[in-house]
Design a protein around this motif. Structure first.
Motif, mmCIF file in Angstrom:
data_model
loop_
_atom_site.group_PDB
_atom_site.id
_atom_site.type_symbol
_atom_site.label_atom_id
_atom_site.label_comp_id
_atom_site.label_asym_id
_atom_site.label_seq_id
_atom_site.Cartn_x
_atom_site.Cartn_y
_atom_site.Cartn_z
ATOM 1 N N PRO A 260 -11.891 13.277 -0.812
ATOM 2 C CA PRO A 260 -10.625 13.980 -1.041
ATOM 3 C C PRO A 260 -9.420 13.036 -1.061
ATOM 4 O O PRO A 260 -8.481 13.254 -1.838
ATOM 5 C CB PRO A 260 -10.535 14.954 0.143
ATOM 6 N N VAL A 261 -9.457 11.988 -0.247
ATOM 7 C CA VAL A 261 -8.363 11.006 -0.220
ATOM 8 C C VAL A 261 -8.355 10.186 -1.503
ATOM 9 O O VAL A 261 -7.294 9.953 -2.101
ATOM 10 C CB VAL A 261 -8.502 10.092 1.015
ATOM 11 N N LEU A 262 -9.532 9.749 -1.939
ATOM 12 C CA LEU A 262 -9.610 8.960 -3.164
ATOM 13 C C LEU A 262 -9.202 9.788 -4.384
ATOM 14 O O LEU A 262 -8.516 9.303 -5.284
ATOM 15 C CB LEU A 262 -11.035 8.435 -3.357
ATOM 16 N N ALA A 263 -9.618 11.032 -4.423
ATOM 17 C CA ALA A 263 -9.398 11.869 -5.603
ATOM 18 C C ALA A 263 -7.972 12.398 -5.707
ATOM 19 O O ALA A 263 -7.508 12.684 -6.820
ATOM 20 C CB ALA A 263 -10.381 13.039 -5.594
ATOM 21 N N ALA A 264 -7.279 12.512 -4.583
ATOM 22 C CA ALA A 264 -5.989 13.205 -4.548
ATOM 23 C C ALA A 264 -5.001 12.775 -5.621
ATOM 24 O O ALA A 264 -4.398 13.625 -6.301
ATOM 25 C CB ALA A 264 -5.365 13.079 -3.163
ATOM 26 N N PRO A 265 -4.779 11.454 -5.848
ATOM 27 C CA PRO A 265 -3.751 11.067 -6.822
ATOM 28 C C PRO A 265 -4.295 10.803 -8.231
ATOM 29 O O PRO A 265 -3.567 10.274 -9.067
ATOM 30 C CB PRO A 265 -3.214 9.766 -6.221
ATOM 31 N N LEU A 266 -5.534 11.169 -8.491
ATOM 32 C CA LEU A 266 -6.171 10.810 -9.764
ATOM 33 C C LEU A 266 -6.130 11.921 -10.808
ATOM 34 O O LEU A 266 -6.642 11.754 -11.911
ATOM 35 C CB LEU A 266 -7.623 10.386 -9.524
ATOM 36 N N GLY A 267 -5.557 13.052 -10.459
ATOM 37 C CA GLY A 267 -5.446 14.138 -11.432
ATOM 38 C C GLY A 267 -6.754 14.810 -11.731
ATOM 39 O O GLY A 267 -6.931 15.400 -12.808
ATOM 40 N N LEU B 271 0.815 -1.216 0.000
ATOM 41 C CA LEU B 271 0.000 0.000 0.000
ATOM 42 C C LEU B 271 0.849 1.266 0.000
ATOM 43 O O LEU B 271 0.309 2.365 -0.113
ATOM 44 C CB LEU B 271 -0.930 0.012 1.216
ATOM 45 N N ARG B 272 2.151 1.105 0.108
ATOM 46 C CA ARG B 272 3.031 2.277 0.164
ATOM 47 C C ARG B 272 2.891 3.105 -1.121
ATOM 48 O O ARG B 272 2.879 2.574 -2.228
ATOM 49 C CB ARG B 272 4.487 1.855 0.357
ATOM 50 N N GLY B 273 2.786 4.397 -0.939
ATOM 51 C CA GLY B 273 2.678 5.294 -2.080
ATOM 52 C C GLY B 273 1.258 5.530 -2.554
ATOM 53 O O GLY B 273 1.027 6.356 -3.435
ATOM 54 N N LYS B 274 0.300 4.820 -1.979
ATOM 55 C CA LYS B 274 -1.096 5.004 -2.359
ATOM 56 C C LYS B 274 -1.794 5.926 -1.363
ATOM 57 O O LYS B 274 -1.352 6.081 -0.224
ATOM 58 C CB LYS B 274 -1.812 3.646 -2.415
ATOM 59 N N SER B 275 -2.876 6.508 -1.788
ATOM 60 C CA SER B 275 -3.705 7.345 -0.920
ATOM 61 C C SER B 275 -4.744 6.430 -0.260
ATOM 62 O O SER B 275 -5.504 5.749 -0.946
ATOM 63 C CB SER B 275 -4.387 8.431 -1.758
ATOM 64 N N ILE B 276 -4.768 6.391 1.089
ATOM 65 C CA ILE B 276 -5.506 5.360 1.827
ATOM 66 C C ILE B 276 -6.483 6.002 2.815
ATOM 67 O O ILE B 276 -6.129 6.937 3.549
ATOM 68 C CB ILE B 276 -4.529 4.463 2.617
ATOM 69 N N TYR B 277 -7.704 5.450 2.849
ATOM 70 C CA TYR B 277 -8.708 5.882 3.821
ATOM 71 C C TYR B 277 -9.309 4.638 4.466
ATOM 72 O O TYR B 277 -9.732 3.710 3.770
ATOM 73 C CB TYR B 277 -9.809 6.687 3.141
ATOM 74 N N ILE B 278 -9.369 4.621 5.801
ATOM 75 C CA ILE B 278 -9.922 3.487 6.537
ATOM 76 C C ILE B 278 -10.877 4.013 7.606
ATOM 77 O O ILE B 278 -10.512 4.888 8.400
ATOM 78 C CB ILE B 278 -8.809 2.653 7.198
ATOM 79 N N SER B 279 -12.101 3.484 7.615
ATOM 80 C CA SER B 279 -13.064 3.923 8.620
ATOM 81 C C SER B 279 -13.784 2.731 9.227
ATOM 82 O O SER B 279 -13.920 1.679 8.597
ATOM 83 C CB SER B 279 -14.093 4.889 8.006
ATOM 84 N N SER B 280 -14.257 2.919 10.444
ATOM 85 C CA SER B 280 -15.052 1.893 11.119
ATOM 86 C C SER B 280 -15.723 2.507 12.331
ATOM 87 O O SER B 280 -15.145 3.369 13.005
ATOM 88 C CB SER B 280 -14.176 0.723 11.567
ATOM 89 N N GLY B 281 -16.942 2.058 12.607
ATOM 90 C CA GLY B 281 -17.594 2.404 13.855
ATOM 91 C C GLY B 281 -17.161 1.436 14.941
ATOM 92 O O GLY B 281 -16.298 0.586 14.730
ATOM 93 N N GLY B 282 -17.783 1.549 16.098
ATOM 94 C CA GLY B 282 -17.424 0.679 17.204
ATOM 95 C C GLY B 282 -18.546 -0.212 17.685
ATOM 96 O O GLY B 282 -18.356 -1.046 18.566
#
Length: 324
Positions: free
Chosen positions: A316-323, A228-239
């Motif tokens: 914003p995280v998903l879009a960041a590296p997509l130009g 996953l290095r170098g990729k834009s990553i988003y991780i979410s979870s409730g509890g």
């Protein structure tokens, strides 16, 4: 009005050459839906079956645009409950300059290439479909930029991280909502066994063999986190504690008293498990020095309202590296 467009006519309308990937992996038909939405049917040679794909074209397609692959949950959307029908995801993305591609199918498969056909679900070669068969067809038909992102929730949250971690530069960004980023440790295995075996009535060993098989580790996003290095990553979870979308008869609540009770009980247990996995993944990525964006909370059950919100927050995280 919904119009059915045959493959040859559809290709001539958007691209001068036939959109074709591996032999027999072809676009069977395209249905024009309202506005910029399409339903494409793709024949997978690896699984020898036709797979419907929900598509939304970008707000401005005057130049090539990237693709967001939006994966479904445990039922694969074959129950009619998908990103398009259960959330406002397509509406939110409607003014974005991105092609949204959301396949329907793969229930209880973890979007993996299984090593054996399953008595319940047959041949599962979803990794091949998502990585090798579908993208060339999409890229040519939609004339994309060749930059891809992937996101999913629950089962496909796991799969999105796994695919992003094990396919080199295939995906520039990835988001996992309420997914368990571990499939080879005891807790991750237990959650997968429940999903595939208890709920899906499939045989988990048909995926990668017995739990000690190296293939589980080879496809575990926690173990393969370096990918996953170098990729834009988003991780979410409730509890698991009741949150703002856990309101009886609310828009995102399961219907009826029994459905709502299941959301507050079963949904709480599942989300608590994914919270454990997400916190572990955060620790793992931090140790490797791989940056990511996290939203790991104490409240929120395993339900659509939180995934709809998470997609918006992750944009914003998903879009960041997509130009874009």
């Amino acid at each position: 009005m919904v119009a059915t467009v045959l493959f040859g006519a559809a290709v001539s309308a958007l691209t001068p050459t036939a959109a074709q990937a591996a032999p027999e992996s072809i676009i069977v038909s395209v249905q024009q839906q309202q506005g910029r939405r399409l339903t494409m049917t793709v024949h997978s040679a690896a699984m020898d079956t036709d797979i419907p794909v929900d598509i939304q074209r970008p707000a401005d397609d005057s130049v090539p645009r990237p693709v967001l692959y939006l994966l479904q949950g445990a039922a694969g959307g074959i129950d009619g409950i998908t990103w398009k029908t259960a959330t406002d995801a397509f509406e939110f993305l409607a003014d974005k300059n991105i092609n949204v591609v959301s396949p329907i199918g793969g229930p209880f498969s973890y979007y993996a290439d299984w090593i054996a056909d399953d008595p319940r679900w047959g041949r599962q070669k979803w990794r091949t479909f998502l990585v090798e068969e579908l993208p060339p067809l999409i890229n040519e038909y939609l004339r994309t930029s060749g930059l891809d992102s992937i996101a999913g929730f629950s089962m496909s949250g796991t799969s999105s991280l796994a695919l992003a971690a094990t396919t080199g530069s295939r995906y520039r960004s990835v988001a996992a909502y309420s997914g368990c980023a571990q499939i080879s440790d005891p807790i991750g295995q237990e959650l997968l066994d429940i999903t595939v075996g208890t709920w899906g009535l499939g045989k988990p060993e048909n995926m990668y063999g017995p739990s000690t098989d190296q293939r589980w580790r080879d496809n575990d996003p926690y173990v393969q986190a370096e990918g996953l290095r170098g990729k834009s990553i988003y991780i979410s979870s409730g509890g698991g504690l009741p949150g703002k979308y856990d309101v009886y008869d609310g828009r995102f609540s399961l219907p009826g008293p029994d459905g709502f009770a299941a959301q507050l009980t079963k949904g709480a247990i599942i989300e608590a498990a994914t919270n454990y996995c997400s916190r572990n993944m955060r620790t793992r990525l931090t140790a490797l020095g791989i940056p990511a964006t996290y939203d790991i909370r104490a409240d929120g059950t395993h339900s659509w309202g939180y995934w709809d919100e998470a997609l918006r927050n992750s944009w914003p995280v998903l879009a960041a590296p997509l130009g874009i």
